[in-house]
Structures are given as C-alpha cells and as structure tokens.
Design an enzyme around this catalytic site. Structure first.
Site, PDB file in Angstrom:
ATOM      1  N   ASP A   1       0.850  -1.119  -0.036  1.00  7.37           N
ATOM      2  CA  ASP A   1       0.065   0.078  -0.050  1.00  7.37           C
ATOM      3  C   ASP A   1       0.890   1.193   0.028  1.00  7.37           C
ATOM      4  OD1 ASP A   1      -1.702   2.007   0.432  1.00  7.37           O
ATOM      5  OD2 ASP A   1      -2.714   1.078   2.145  1.00  7.37           O
TER       6      ASP A   1
ATOM      7  N   TYR B   1      -5.789  15.965  -8.185  1.00  4.94           N
ATOM      8  CA  TYR B   1      -5.098  15.144  -9.196  1.00  4.94           C
ATOM      9  C   TYR B   1      -4.149  15.811  -9.966  1.00  4.94           C
ATOM     10  CZ  TYR B   1      -4.322  11.587 -12.857  1.00  4.94           C
ATOM     11  OH  TYR B   1      -3.572  10.679 -13.826  1.00  4.94           O
TER      12      TYR B   1
ATOM     13  N   LYS C   1       0.351  15.475  -9.579  1.00  3.25           N
ATOM     14  CA  LYS C   1       1.146  15.026 -10.850  1.00  3.25           C
ATOM     15  C   LYS C   1       2.087  16.381 -11.243  1.00  3.25           C
ATOM     16  CE  LYS C   1       0.022  10.846 -11.340  1.00  3.25           C
ATOM     17  NZ  LYS C   1       0.873   9.663 -11.373  1.00  3.25           N
TER      18      LYS C   1
ATOM     19  N   THR D   1      -8.498   2.302 -19.252  1.00  2.92           N
ATOM     20  CA  THR D   1      -7.934   1.186 -18.422  1.00  2.92           C
ATOM     21  C   THR D   1      -8.966   0.771 -17.514  1.00  2.92           C
ATOM     22  OG1 THR D   1      -7.323   2.806 -16.490  1.00  2.92           O
ATOM     23  CG2 THR D   1      -5.769   2.637 -18.527  1.00  2.92           C
TER      24      THR D   1
ATOM     25  N   THR E   1      -9.754   4.005 -15.421  1.00  2.50           N
ATOM     26  CA  THR E   1     -10.780   5.174 -15.726  1.00  2.50           C
ATOM     27  C   THR E   1     -12.245   4.576 -16.463  1.00  2.50           C
ATOM     28  OG1 THR E   1      -9.784   4.746 -18.048  1.00  2.50           O
ATOM     29  CG2 THR E   1      -8.764   6.564 -16.541  1.00  2.50           C
TER      30      THR E   1
END
Length: 250
Positions: free
Chosen positions: A65, A158, A162, A193, A196
């Site tokens: 994790d 998010y 990034k 994926t 998503t």
C-alpha cells in the site's frame, strides 16, 4: 526493441497489476528484465507475474500500500533483494486519481493522494537512485497526466499532485544525470484502463478535445514509458513526453 534490451536488469513497476503499469511490466519482461511488480491485489499480481513468466520472462510480485510510508521504504529494500542487489529501472506508475470539486475534497483524501502520487515516488527515488548513481547507470520513468500542464475543473487535486511529480522529474534529472541516471516522465491523455472505466462517456468526451480525437490504449502509453527506460533514449533527460493525442499542442 530486441528481446534483450533489458537483459540482466531489474525493473520495479509500481501499480503494475493492471492498465498502463501491467502493460509496462509485460513489455519490460519481454525485453529481458526481471520485473518486480507491485500492487494491492495479490490475485492480479500473481496473474501479471504468470503472464510474464509464460512469455519467457521472470518476475516477482510484492503487495504494498503506497499510502503507507514504511511500506514504501520496505518495497525499495525488497525490490533490491529480489533483483539480486540492484534495481536498474524504476517506473513510478501507481497513482490515485479522484475527480471532483475542490470544496468536496476532505483532508483524508488529500493526504492519501499526495502520499501515493508524490511521497511514494519521492521515497523510492531517494532509496534507489543513489545506488544507480554509484553503478553509473539507471533509468527512472514517472507517469504523469496531461492535466498536470493545464487547468481543468474537477482536477485540482489530481493535477496538482502530478504537477509536483513533473517538477520532481526535472529536479531529479538535474541531480542524477551527472552520474549516468536518466529521469523522465510520460504524460498520458485519456486512456482506457480499469481505473478510468468509471468515467463512462466522460472519457470519450475528454478525448474529443484532443486533435487526434480518440482515447489511448495502455499499450500506447507503455510504449513511451519503455522507450524512455531503454538505451534508445540514452541521452534523454528531464523530458515530459506527452502521449495525449496532441492535447498539449493546442
């Protein structure tokens, strides 16, 4: 690439049990690397390892994790042990990508996203890059996102996590390139994926904003990651390579 491009090397791929990470792991395994695959799902991890081995490669799975700091430090040690004392390629692929209004982000979610998307890569690089530098070679590839480069509603947490990883990519390139360690990043656009799948038609709508007008496949993103990890990119340092259907071009 030939099937021996990564022969004798150990590659650690975080989030390597599905999506982009799994495809990266498969390609590195096919290229001759011993692949250490991480994730939280042991069943998917075993399946990924099995696919690599059945294709003639070698791999191990480590359940971890990445939100837990101590677990990440243990992962670095375990990957080195499984790799015969060395990790030559590090792919920081794992990430959390919650979407939604800034005002609805709670402290727990904020901390978890930053832990997985920023602290975990930072910890792994701090643990593994110095040994790469001592050996005079190594490649680190970080997986970012196109929304780290422009503002989009609902992507504040998010995208900012990034964006931090992209700056770290450049800082690490400056720090480790003199010792022969290359650090680069891939910036995917909308990609289909498991992660998503919950976006539904929203993924296609986002892809429609790109010049190419379509969703990427995990293989297309993995191709770029593996290129940057390979000797074909031997003098490429600090690059953020977009694989986003041209979104950052407009």
């Amino acid at each position: 690439m030939t099937t021996t491009d990564f022969a004798g090397q150990t590659a650690l791929v975080t989030g390597g049990t599905s999506g982009i990470g799994r495809e990266v792991a498969l390609q590195l395994g096919a290229g001759g690397a011993h692949v250490v695959v991480t994730g939280r799902d042991a069943e998917r991890g075993a399946a990924t390892v099995r696919s690599i081995v059945e294709a003639g490669g070698s791999a191990d799975f480590v359940a971890v994790d990445l939100a837990e700091a101590a677990a990440v430090s243990h992962l670095a040690d375990e990957a080195s042990r499984l790799g015969g004392g060395h990790v030559d390629v590090l792919v920081n692929n794992a990430g959390m990508f919650p979407f939604g209004p800034t005002a609805e982000v709670d402290v727990e979610t904020f901390d978890a996203v930053m832990a997985v998307n920023v602290r975990a890569p930072f910890t792994l690089v701090a643990a593994l890059a110095p040994a790469m530098a001592d050996r005079g070679h190594g490649a680190i590839v970080n997986v970012s996102t196109m929304v780290a480069s422009f503002g989009m509603s609902g992507m504040s947490l998010y995208g900012s996590s990034k964006a931090a990883l992209q700056l770290l990519t450049k800082a690490w390139a400056a720090e480790f390139a003199p010792a022969g360690v290359r650090v680069n990043a891939v910036s995917p656009g909308p990609t289909r994926t498991e992660g998503t799948a919950g976006m539904g038609d929203g993924l296609d709508a986002l892809a429609a904003t790109t010049p190419a007008g379509r969703v990427s496949t995990p293989t297309e993103i993995a191709n770029a990651v593996v290129f940057l990890a390979s000797a074909a990119a031997s003098n490429v340092h600090g690059v953020i390579l977009p694989v986003d259907g041209g979104r950052l071009a407009v």
